[in-house]
Design a protein around this motif. Sequence first.
Motif, PDB file in Angstrom:
ATOM      1  N   GLY A   1       0.793  -1.225   0.000  1.00 25.06           N
ATOM      2  CA  GLY A   1       0.000   0.000   0.000  1.00 25.06           C
ATOM      3  C   GLY A   1       0.818   1.263   0.000  1.00 25.06           C
ATOM      4  N   GLY A   2       2.151   1.128  -0.106  1.00 24.21           N
ATOM      5  CA  GLY A   2       3.017   2.290  -0.141  1.00 24.21           C
ATOM      6  C   GLY A   2       3.078   2.939  -1.502  1.00 24.21           C
ATOM      7  N   VAL A   3       3.849   4.002  -1.593  1.00 22.35           N
ATOM      8  CA  VAL A   3       3.950   4.782  -2.820  1.00 22.35           C
ATOM      9  C   VAL A   3       5.310   4.545  -3.472  1.00 22.35           C
ATOM     10  N   VAL A   4       5.303   4.329  -4.779  1.00 19.35           N
ATOM     11  CA  VAL A   4       6.532   4.162  -5.549  1.00 19.35           C
ATOM     12  C   VAL A   4       6.649   5.331  -6.516  1.00 19.35           C
ATOM     13  N   GLY A   5       7.804   6.001  -6.491  1.00 15.92           N
ATOM     14  CA  GLY A   5       8.050   7.114  -7.390  1.00 15.92           C
ATOM     15  C   GLY A   5       9.347   6.903  -8.159  1.00 15.92           C
ATOM     16  N   ALA A   6       9.455   7.565  -9.305  1.00 16.69           N
ATOM     17  CA  ALA A   6      10.676   7.492 -10.110  1.00 16.69           C
ATOM     18  C   ALA A   6      10.714   8.717 -11.012  1.00 16.69           C
ATOM     19  N   VAL A   7      11.919   9.248 -11.209  1.00 16.71           N
ATOM     20  CA  VAL A   7      12.043  10.459 -12.019  1.00 16.71           C
ATOM     21  C   VAL A   7      13.160  10.325 -13.033  1.00 16.71           C
ATOM     22  N   CYS A   8      12.926  10.876 -14.228  1.00 16.32           N
ATOM     23  CA  CYS A   8      13.904  10.954 -15.305  1.00 16.32           C
ATOM     24  C   CYS A   8      14.333   9.565 -15.766  1.00 16.32           C
ATOM     25  N   HIS A   9      15.579   9.138 -15.494  1.00 11.57           N
ATOM     26  CA  HIS A   9      16.016   7.784 -15.830  1.00 11.57           C
ATOM     27  C   HIS A   9      15.678   6.792 -14.719  1.00 11.57           C
ATOM     28  N   GLY A  10      15.179   7.292 -13.589  1.00 10.81           N
ATOM     29  CA  GLY A  10      14.818   6.422 -12.478  1.00 10.81           C
ATOM     30  C   GLY A  10      13.825   5.325 -12.835  1.00 10.81           C
TER      31      GLY A  10
ATOM     32  N   HIS B   1      -0.762   4.160  -7.040  1.00  9.66           N
ATOM     33  CA  HIS B   1       0.298   4.587  -6.119  1.00  9.66           C
ATOM     34  C   HIS B   1       1.652   4.640  -6.808  1.00  9.66           C
ATOM     35  N   LEU B   2       1.642   4.818  -8.119  1.00 13.44           N
ATOM     36  CA  LEU B   2       2.877   4.959  -8.892  1.00 13.44           C
ATOM     37  C   LEU B   2       2.956   6.392  -9.428  1.00 13.44           C
ATOM     38  N   VAL B   3       4.066   7.074  -9.125  1.00 10.73           N
ATOM     39  CA  VAL B   3       4.255   8.459  -9.555  1.00 10.73           C
ATOM     40  C   VAL B   3       5.570   8.555 -10.329  1.00 10.73           C
ATOM     41  N   THR B   4       5.489   9.065 -11.552  1.00  9.97           N
ATOM     42  CA  THR B   4       6.692   9.143 -12.382  1.00  9.97           C
ATOM     43  C   THR B   4       6.830  10.524 -13.009  1.00  9.97           C
ATOM     44  N   GLY B   5       8.079  10.941 -13.230  1.00 10.09           N
ATOM     45  CA  GLY B   5       8.355  12.245 -13.814  1.00 10.09           C
ATOM     46  C   GLY B   5       9.321  12.148 -14.972  1.00 10.09           C
ATOM     47  N   GLN B   6       9.220  13.074 -15.912  1.00  5.52           N
ATOM     48  CA  GLN B   6       9.924  12.969 -17.184  1.00  5.52           C
ATOM     49  C   GLN B   6      11.405  13.332 -17.118  1.00  5.52           C
ATOM     50  N   ASN B   7      11.777  14.300 -16.300  1.00  8.57           N
ATOM     51  CA  ASN B   7      13.122  14.865 -16.397  1.00  8.57           C
ATOM     52  C   ASN B   7      13.488  15.564 -15.086  1.00  8.57           C
ATOM     53  N   PRO B   8      14.685  16.146 -14.990  1.00  5.07           N
ATOM     54  CA  PRO B   8      15.059  16.823 -13.738  1.00  5.07           C
ATOM     55  C   PRO B   8      14.077  17.913 -13.319  1.00  5.07           C
ATOM     56  N   GLN B   9      13.487  18.566 -14.284  1.00  7.05           N
ATOM     57  CA  GLN B   9      12.528  19.631 -13.980  1.00  7.05           C
ATOM     58  C   GLN B   9      11.280  19.096 -13.268  1.00  7.05           C
ATOM     59  N   SER B  10      11.080  17.795 -13.319  1.00  2.00           N
ATOM     60  CA  SER B  10       9.892  17.173 -12.732  1.00  2.00           C
ATOM     61  C   SER B  10      10.131  16.624 -11.331  1.00  2.00           C
ATOM     62  N   ALA B  11      11.365  16.703 -10.831  1.00  2.00           N
ATOM     63  CA  ALA B  11      11.722  16.031  -9.580  1.00  2.00           C
ATOM     64  C   ALA B  11      10.899  16.516  -8.389  1.00  2.00           C
ATOM     65  N   ALA B  12      10.810  17.824  -8.203  1.00  2.00           N
ATOM     66  CA  ALA B  12      10.054  18.344  -7.062  1.00  2.00           C
ATOM     67  C   ALA B  12       8.573  17.995  -7.192  1.00  2.00           C
ATOM     68  N   SER B  13       8.053  18.062  -8.407  1.00  2.00           N
ATOM     69  CA  SER B  13       6.637  17.772  -8.619  1.00  2.00           C
ATOM     70  C   SER B  13       6.309  16.312  -8.329  1.00  2.00           C
ATOM     71  N   VAL B  14       7.232  15.412  -8.666  1.00  2.00           N
ATOM     72  CA  VAL B  14       7.036  13.999  -8.342  1.00  2.00           C
ATOM     73  C   VAL B  14       6.911  13.833  -6.829  1.00  2.00           C
ATOM     74  N   ALA B  15       7.820  14.464  -6.092  1.00  2.00           N
ATOM     75  CA  ALA B  15       7.790  14.354  -4.632  1.00  2.00           C
ATOM     76  C   ALA B  15       6.504  14.950  -4.053  1.00  2.00           C
TER      77      ALA B  15
END
Length: 258
Positions: A128-137, A205-219
């Motif tokens: 039930g937790g949240v998984v996030g990843a950004v850019c190449h993550g 519960h999956l959050v992903t971002g496209q690039n470095p500019q998206s890092a804060a928004s993912v969080a």
Amino acid sequence: MDMGTMKKVLLVLTSHDTLGDTGEATGYFVGEAAHPWKVFRDAGYFVDFASIEGGQPPQDGMDQEDPVQVDFTTDETVKASLYNTPKIAVVDPSQYHAVLLVGGHGTMWDFTGNKDLQKLIATVYDSGGVVGAVCHGPSGLVDVELGNGIGLLSGRKVAAFTNAEEEEVGKTGVVPYLLQDQLEEQGATVKVADNWEDNVQVDDHLVTGQNPQSAASVAKEMTKLLTEVVLEEKAEEEKASEELRAEKDAQKAAEEED
């Protein structure tokens, strides 16, 4: 999840320090760790770090003009944590509400195919937790299989470093594969924005971002979901407490009747 008293988020970093056979240095992109770190810390979460191989993970892309990155790299607690990160294989996923896969080109070599990372991601998500990843993550999401036997990426709407962005930075022929293509092969729909535009996708519960500019928004999107997770846990605890109280009251009433 055994969350008890603390709210914790794990940031996972690459241990890979060489860009293919170019001889160029790489690692995790500092801004993609720094900005989420600030968002989570400001929201009251404890932030831990781990890396694929443990030890001190290699950094890439430090921007000295970015005050958040400067704070991150000079914070004594962060420096101590990054000096000797635990290897991903020894991390206990039950200790975390969320895991964020920090990007940087290094992830393309050691995130994908790492069984310990896959297990951690699946365990956090299944609990039930949240998984996030950004850019190449999002390279670490490849081949992750959930407890129900379905791939985490199957049918998902995601964002990640695009083919166009990889071409713009001149790494198309250097990386082992193109991330956008690989995610689509895994059954995901990659939502593409213009190069370097803030683009975040939330799917369950999956959050992903496209690039470095998206890092804060993912969080930020992760913290919204984390608030729901914590509220759900509290509701479950209250329900269990009420049921126990009702059971004891019924038992007491029965004893009084006897």
